[in-house]
Design a protein around this motif. Structure first.
Motif, PDB file in Angstrom:
ATOM      1  N   ALA A  17       0.831  -1.208   0.000  1.00  0.00           N
ATOM      2  CA  ALA A  17       0.000   0.000   0.000  1.00  0.00           C
ATOM      3  C   ALA A  17       0.864   1.256   0.000  1.00  0.00           C
ATOM      4  O   ALA A  17       0.560   2.234  -0.696  1.00  0.00           O
ATOM      5  CB  ALA A  17      -0.941  -0.001   1.201  1.00  0.00           C
ATOM      6  N   GLY A  18       1.951   1.242   0.759  1.00  0.00           N
ATOM      7  CA  GLY A  18       2.844   2.400   0.793  1.00  0.00           C
ATOM      8  C   GLY A  18       3.518   2.648  -0.542  1.00  0.00           C
ATOM      9  O   GLY A  18       3.630   3.790  -1.002  1.00  0.00           O
ATOM     10  N   ARG A  20       2.368   1.601  -3.461  1.00  0.00           N
ATOM     11  CA  ARG A  20       1.321   1.976  -4.406  1.00  0.00           C
ATOM     12  C   ARG A  20       0.960   3.455  -4.263  1.00  0.00           C
ATOM     13  O   ARG A  20       0.797   4.160  -5.265  1.00  0.00           O
ATOM     14  CB  ARG A  20       0.072   1.119  -4.205  1.00  0.00           C
ATOM     15  CG  ARG A  20      -1.026   1.446  -5.207  1.00  0.00           C
ATOM     16  CD  ARG A  20      -2.354   0.693  -5.025  1.00  0.00           C
ATOM     17  NE  ARG A  20      -2.296  -0.518  -4.272  1.00  0.00           N
ATOM     18  CZ  ARG A  20      -2.700  -0.642  -3.001  1.00  0.00           C
ATOM     19  NH1 ARG A  20      -3.168   0.400  -2.340  1.00  0.00           N
ATOM     20  NH2 ARG A  20      -2.644  -1.815  -2.392  1.00  0.00           N
ATOM     21  N   ALA A  21       0.854   3.933  -3.035  1.00  0.00           N
ATOM     22  CA  ALA A  21       0.509   5.346  -2.818  1.00  0.00           C
ATOM     23  C   ALA A  21       1.557   6.270  -3.448  1.00  0.00           C
ATOM     24  O   ALA A  21       1.219   7.258  -4.098  1.00  0.00           O
ATOM     25  CB  ALA A  21       0.375   5.632  -1.316  1.00  0.00           C
ATOM     26  N   LYS A  22       2.823   5.942  -3.274  1.00  0.00           N
ATOM     27  CA  LYS A  22       3.888   6.761  -3.875  1.00  0.00           C
ATOM     28  C   LYS A  22       3.835   6.658  -5.397  1.00  0.00           C
ATOM     29  O   LYS A  22       3.999   7.650  -6.104  1.00  0.00           O
ATOM     30  CB  LYS A  22       5.251   6.335  -3.349  1.00  0.00           C
ATOM     31  CG  LYS A  22       6.419   7.116  -3.945  1.00  0.00           C
ATOM     32  CD  LYS A  22       6.292   8.632  -3.814  1.00  0.00           C
ATOM     33  CE  LYS A  22       6.732   9.129  -2.478  1.00  0.00           C
ATOM     34  NZ  LYS A  22       6.771  10.621  -2.413  1.00  0.00           N
ATOM     35  N   GLU A  24       1.240   6.130  -7.268  1.00  0.00           N
ATOM     36  CA  GLU A  24       0.113   6.941  -7.729  1.00  0.00           C
ATOM     37  C   GLU A  24       0.467   8.422  -7.677  1.00  0.00           C
ATOM     38  O   GLU A  24       0.132   9.179  -8.583  1.00  0.00           O
ATOM     39  CB  GLU A  24      -1.129   6.642  -6.894  1.00  0.00           C
ATOM     40  CG  GLU A  24      -1.697   5.265  -7.179  1.00  0.00           C
ATOM     41  CD  GLU A  24      -2.780   4.825  -6.200  1.00  0.00           C
ATOM     42  OE1 GLU A  24      -2.961   5.483  -5.131  1.00  0.00           O
ATOM     43  OE2 GLU A  24      -3.430   3.802  -6.482  1.00  0.00           O
ATOM     44  N   GLU A  25       1.176   8.811  -6.618  1.00  0.00           N
ATOM     45  CA  GLU A  25       1.584  10.215  -6.460  1.00  0.00           C
ATOM     46  C   GLU A  25       2.501  10.667  -7.601  1.00  0.00           C
ATOM     47  O   GLU A  25       2.353  11.783  -8.113  1.00  0.00           O
ATOM     48  CB  GLU A  25       2.311  10.380  -5.125  1.00  0.00           C
ATOM     49  CG  GLU A  25       2.794  11.778  -4.833  1.00  0.00           C
ATOM     50  CD  GLU A  25       3.598  11.831  -3.534  1.00  0.00           C
ATOM     51  OE1 GLU A  25       4.697  12.422  -3.559  1.00  0.00           O
ATOM     52  OE2 GLU A  25       3.125  11.289  -2.525  1.00  0.00           O
ATOM     53  N   CYS A 128       9.683   4.533  -4.556  1.00  0.00           N
ATOM     54  CA  CYS A 128       8.481   3.824  -4.125  1.00  0.00           C
ATOM     55  C   CYS A 128       8.806   2.772  -3.061  1.00  0.00           C
ATOM     56  O   CYS A 128       8.036   2.581  -2.111  1.00  0.00           O
ATOM     57  CB  CYS A 128       7.784   3.179  -5.325  1.00  0.00           C
ATOM     58  SG  CYS A 128       7.037   4.395  -6.431  1.00  0.00           S
ATOM     59  N   GLY A 135       6.567   4.132   5.429  1.00  0.00           N
ATOM     60  CA  GLY A 135       5.186   4.060   5.896  1.00  0.00           C
ATOM     61  C   GLY A 135       4.951   2.874   6.808  1.00  0.00           C
ATOM     62  O   GLY A 135       4.276   2.980   7.837  1.00  0.00           O
TER      63      GLY A 135
END
Length: 144
Positions: A17-18, A20-22, A24-25, A128, A135
């Motif tokens: 998840a961490g 993936r969030a980066k 996406e950012e 990433c 995170g």
């Protein structure tokens, strides 16, 4: 007696998840692998648009970082001609990765697993992977 800390599936999902969030950012869909302390795959995600060729690369980065207990980027530097690990990337059937994006997960100074990320540039992959671990460690500290 040895006490081995290890990542479980929930930990692997948090790491993914961490990353993936980066991803996406920064706008780069990634392939994200999480391995245990021996380099064996716990969980994997290929984001929509992640490169097909990066599925195995991400897994090999996680394998390398966990098994060698060092970043894949450090292997890249050490494996250049004239350096002490020249040619290491041909070992173990070519599974050892020398491209940035594989980083071990350390808890209390012990390698408990690793994250491998691929589909962007080496710098993006590494960014990433670092975000995943940062995170995860912050989340773990809140639980303790």
């Amino acid at each position: 007696m040895l006490t081995i800390k290890r990542l479980d599936l929930d930990d692997a999902r948090a790491l993914i998840a961490g990353a993936r969030a980066k991803a996406e950012e920064i706008g780069v869909p990634m392939c994200i692998a999480v391995a245990d302390e021996s380099g064996q795959l716990i969980a994997f995600e290929r984001m929509d648009g992640g490169k097909i060729t990066s599925t195995l690369i991400a897994q090999d980065k996680a394998f390398t970082a966990a098994g060698a207990k060092r970043t894949t980027e450090s292997y890249g530097e050490a494996s250049q001609p004239g350096k002490p690990a020249y040619g290491i990337n041909t070992a173990i059937g070519g599974r050892l990765s020398i491209v940035a994006g594989g980083i071990p997960v350390l808890v209390d100074g012990q390698v408990v697993g690793a994250v491998g990320v691929s589909s962007g540039t080496p710098a993006q992959d590494s960014e990433c992977a670092v975000a995943a671990i940062d995170g995860f460690l912050k989340q773990s500290a809140r639980r303790d």
